[in-house]
Motif scaffolding. Structure first.
Motif, PDB file in Angstrom:
ATOM      1  N   HIS A 112      63.564   4.821  43.795  1.00  0.00           N
ATOM      2  CA  HIS A 112      64.107   5.317  45.060  1.00  0.00           C
ATOM      3  C   HIS A 112      65.587   5.563  44.805  1.00  0.00           C
ATOM      4  O   HIS A 112      66.416   4.638  44.888  1.00  0.00           O
ATOM      5  CB  HIS A 112      63.854   4.308  46.178  1.00  0.00           C
ATOM      6  N   ASP A 269      61.792  10.454  42.061  1.00  0.00           N
ATOM      7  CA  ASP A 269      62.313   9.889  43.308  1.00  0.00           C
ATOM      8  C   ASP A 269      61.213   9.864  44.357  1.00  0.00           C
ATOM      9  O   ASP A 269      60.830  10.899  44.898  1.00  0.00           O
ATOM     10  CB  ASP A 269      63.504  10.711  43.779  1.00  0.00           C
ATOM     11  N   THR A 272      62.127  11.772  48.764  1.00  0.00           N
ATOM     12  CA  THR A 272      63.398  12.481  48.886  1.00  0.00           C
ATOM     13  C   THR A 272      63.446  13.222  50.218  1.00  0.00           C
ATOM     14  O   THR A 272      62.584  14.065  50.482  1.00  0.00           O
ATOM     15  CB  THR A 272      63.572  13.500  47.748  1.00  0.00           C
ATOM     16  N   PHE A 277      68.003  15.992  49.196  1.00  0.00           N
ATOM     17  CA  PHE A 277      67.716  17.054  48.236  1.00  0.00           C
ATOM     18  C   PHE A 277      68.819  18.106  48.246  1.00  0.00           C
ATOM     19  O   PHE A 277      69.236  18.590  47.186  1.00  0.00           O
ATOM     20  CB  PHE A 277      66.360  17.690  48.538  1.00  0.00           C
ATOM     21  N   ALA A 295      61.737  15.154  42.361  1.00  0.00           N
ATOM     22  CA  ALA A 295      61.762  14.731  43.761  1.00  0.00           C
ATOM     23  C   ALA A 295      60.395  14.839  44.416  1.00  0.00           C
ATOM     24  O   ALA A 295      59.728  15.868  44.320  1.00  0.00           O
ATOM     25  CB  ALA A 295      62.778  15.568  44.531  1.00  0.00           C
ATOM     26  N   ASP A 298      59.595  13.212  51.248  1.00  0.00           N
ATOM     27  CA  ASP A 298      59.419  11.913  51.918  1.00  0.00           C
ATOM     28  C   ASP A 298      58.408  11.992  53.052  1.00  0.00           C
ATOM     29  O   ASP A 298      58.748  11.886  54.230  1.00  0.00           O
ATOM     30  CB  ASP A 298      60.761  11.389  52.426  1.00  0.00           C
TER      31      ASP A 298
END
Length: 574
Positions: A112, A269, A272, A277, A295, A298
């Motif tokens: 994260h 990640d 994101t 981003f 990425a 999310d």
């Protein structure tokens, strides 16, 4: 210029044709051809840098170790012996790590990113052993804050305290009667708030109502105690003032510096936001992004919508790519939020929490596949894992499905479900240090039978299920050496238990290194660019002070990072 391999081979064929050489002479010519150093010749060798090490582990099955490799323009252009490379590139620069060991740049397949840097800007509670220990750290940290600012922190774990029980708002109220305090549990799936923080919620937190996929912990009188699990966390957290753009940039900068120090050249990640981003894109445009970021959007939010509307962002340089979405099936085992098929062994009647119902999870997964995105789903409990497999199975039927979908954590799996991982081509993205953090209490949670399907890395490896290794930082420390050690020993830093926890599930050193390099690159569709030291790939590599593939197990954690390189540039040097 010396001849290419193809030229040598063609000349050997001419000799055979014209002179009718015997087979032995022909084989000698071919052997000469394949003995030439791997890699092209460059007109100006002043632009070449030859990197020499005591041992280079390439993670290339066709050439597992070399002594040296040549770099030009951020790419690996040749591999071989130091002597041969110096002869091939006589004016090249030399980077001498002849006393050190080099491996491909280490990639954390599940972290994260911004949270790592934010952790340095908030109260650090990881490693605390009691509520008193936590309060001491919080009081010291509060002294650095302006009046009225929220006191934020992360890392508490009630399983490490003398009395294993959830904390309460009362534990915080005496020390912080006015300042709002909000503390994420170590796994991020529970939070602890004081009374001042709880007053910001839009509705009365007392009573008998609950949030879908969450739990407001209450006492026998129905009063909220101050602990919130999974989807209930947002009742308070969503009211915390958002970080400024400058604060986000500071956190991102801290994150990449931290990664470089521990030998990481990139991370995937896991969540994101569009805001983050855009900040990363700006950093890349200004030449300020030093580590590689893969990425994952999310969840069902703005970033997911952005990728569906605009298409995946695939960076040809592999510095900043966004082509996947991170979804959640369930919670975490430590806070008993992981969704189980049968009740917790140490909490009868509790089967955990589904962050999303299977129906909604499947809808999101199918949508992602339809947008040409990889589906990456957090799954901890055996029910959470089964729902995840079902959702990926549905996504895999979409016409333009990319495949390579991922199960993030793959933690407790019903034995009947392993075969479905293999059949669907699901990548198991696992975090070795989760096992060695959880091993003290995990069997209490799920019992002696279910634990046999938990943290089962070798079982998956033997079945041909691809493994990508990471840490889930900042849930665990981001140090890949600690993950490597946990993967091959299944022991804590004190070498407990003596032979490892369920040692049959340990990985070999070769498997562990693959998982942090080429396995992680494969999980991001980047195996042709990253993950091994071979011609045509980016010159990402990590330098150790000792040979992690040979030292005794009890010496692995002593390993020091001497340098970290991305595209041939040192982003950290000791």
């Amino acid at each position: 210029l010396e001849p290419s391999i193809n030229t040598i081979y063609l000349n050997a064929m001419k000799v055979l044709s014209h002179s009718r050489l015997v087979l032995g002479s022909f084989l000698s010519a071919v052997l000469l051809a394949v003995s030439v150093i791997s890699g092209p010749l460059l007109a100006d060798t002043k632009d070449v840098n030859i990197v020499i090490a005591k041992q280079v582990y390439t993670v290339n099955p066709e050439q597992t170790t070399v002594e040296a490799f040549a770099v030009s323009g951020g790419m690996i252009v040749a591999t071989g012996s130091a002597q041969d490379l110096k002869a091939k590139y006589p004016t090249a620069l030399i980077t001498d790590h002849s006393e050190h060991t080099i491996v491909p740049g280490l990639i954390d397949a599940h972290g994260h990113f911004i949270s790592l840097g934010q952790g340095e800007m908030r109260a650090e509670l990881m490693g605390t052993v009691s509520k008193e220990d936590i309060l001491s750290r919080l009081i010291a940290f509060e002294a650095t804050l302006p009046k009225g600012q929220w006191l934020l922190g992360r890392g508490w774990d009630q399983n490490d305290w003398p009395t294993i029980e959830l904390p309460t708002k009362a534990d915080l109220d005496a020390a912080f009667p006015d300042r709002p305090v909000f503390l994420r549990r170590v796994d991020g799936h529970a939070a602890w708030a004081n009374s001042a923080a709880m007053t910001v919620a839009d509705r009365d937190l007392n009573g008998d109502w609950q949030v879908d996929g969450g739990d407001i912990v209450r006492d026998d009188k129905g009063e909220a105690t101050g602990v919130f699990v999974d989807n209930a966390i947002g009742l308070v957290e969503n009211k915390i003032p958002a970080p400024s753009v400058a604060e986000d940039r500071e956190a991102l900068s801290r994150s990449q510096n931290f990664m470089a120090r521990v030998g990481l050249t990139g991370t995937h990640d896991a969540g994101t936001s569009l805001k983050v981003f855009k900040a990363l894109q700006d950093m890349k445009a200004k030449g300020e992004l030093n580590v590689r970021i893969y990425a994952m959007a999310d969840g069902n939010a703005d970033m997911f919508n952005y990728l569906c509307e605009n298409g995946a962002v695939i960076d040809p340089d592999a510095m900043l790519t966004a082509r996947s979405v991170k979804l959640y099936s369930d919670g975490a085992l430590g806070s008993r939020g992981a969704a189980l098929l049968a009740p917790y062994s140490d909490d009868p009647g509790n089967v955990g929490l589904l962050i999303e119902t299977e129906e909604v999870l499947t809808q999101h997964a199918v949508r992602a596949a339809g947008c040409g995105l990889q589906v990456n789903i957090h799954a901890i409990g055996d029910r959470g894992n089964r729902n995840t497999i079902n959702a990926i199975a549905a996504a895999s039927k979409v016409e333009n499905d990319l495949g390579r979908h991922r199960n993030e954590h793959s933690q407790v799996i019903d034995k009947s479900d392993f075969a479905r991982f293999k059949a669907l081509g699901i990548i198991a993205s696992v975090q070795p240090t989760h096992a060695t953090s959880d091993m003290y209490w995990a069997e209490d949670r799920v019992g002696a039978e279910r634990i046999k399907g938990a943290y089962a890395w070798q079982t998956m490896a033997k079945m041909g299920i691809p493994l990508a290794l990471g840490s889930d930082f900042p849930v665990e420390r981001p140090h890949p050496i600690e993950g490597f050690y946990a993967a091959v020993t299944r022991q804590d830093s004190k070498a407990w238990p003596e032979n490892g926890w369920y040692p049959a599930e340990a990985l070999s050193r070769e498997q562990a290194l693959h998982g942090f390099t080429l396995g992680a690159a494969y999980a991001a569709f980047q195996e042709d660019q990253l993950g091994s030291i071979e011609v045509g790939k980016a010159a990402d590599f990590t330098v150790f002070d000792q040979d992690i593939m040979q030292v005794p197990h009890n010496k692995i954690l002593d390993t020091q990072i001497k340098a970290t390189y991305v595209a041939g540039n040192a982003i950290f040097q000791q």
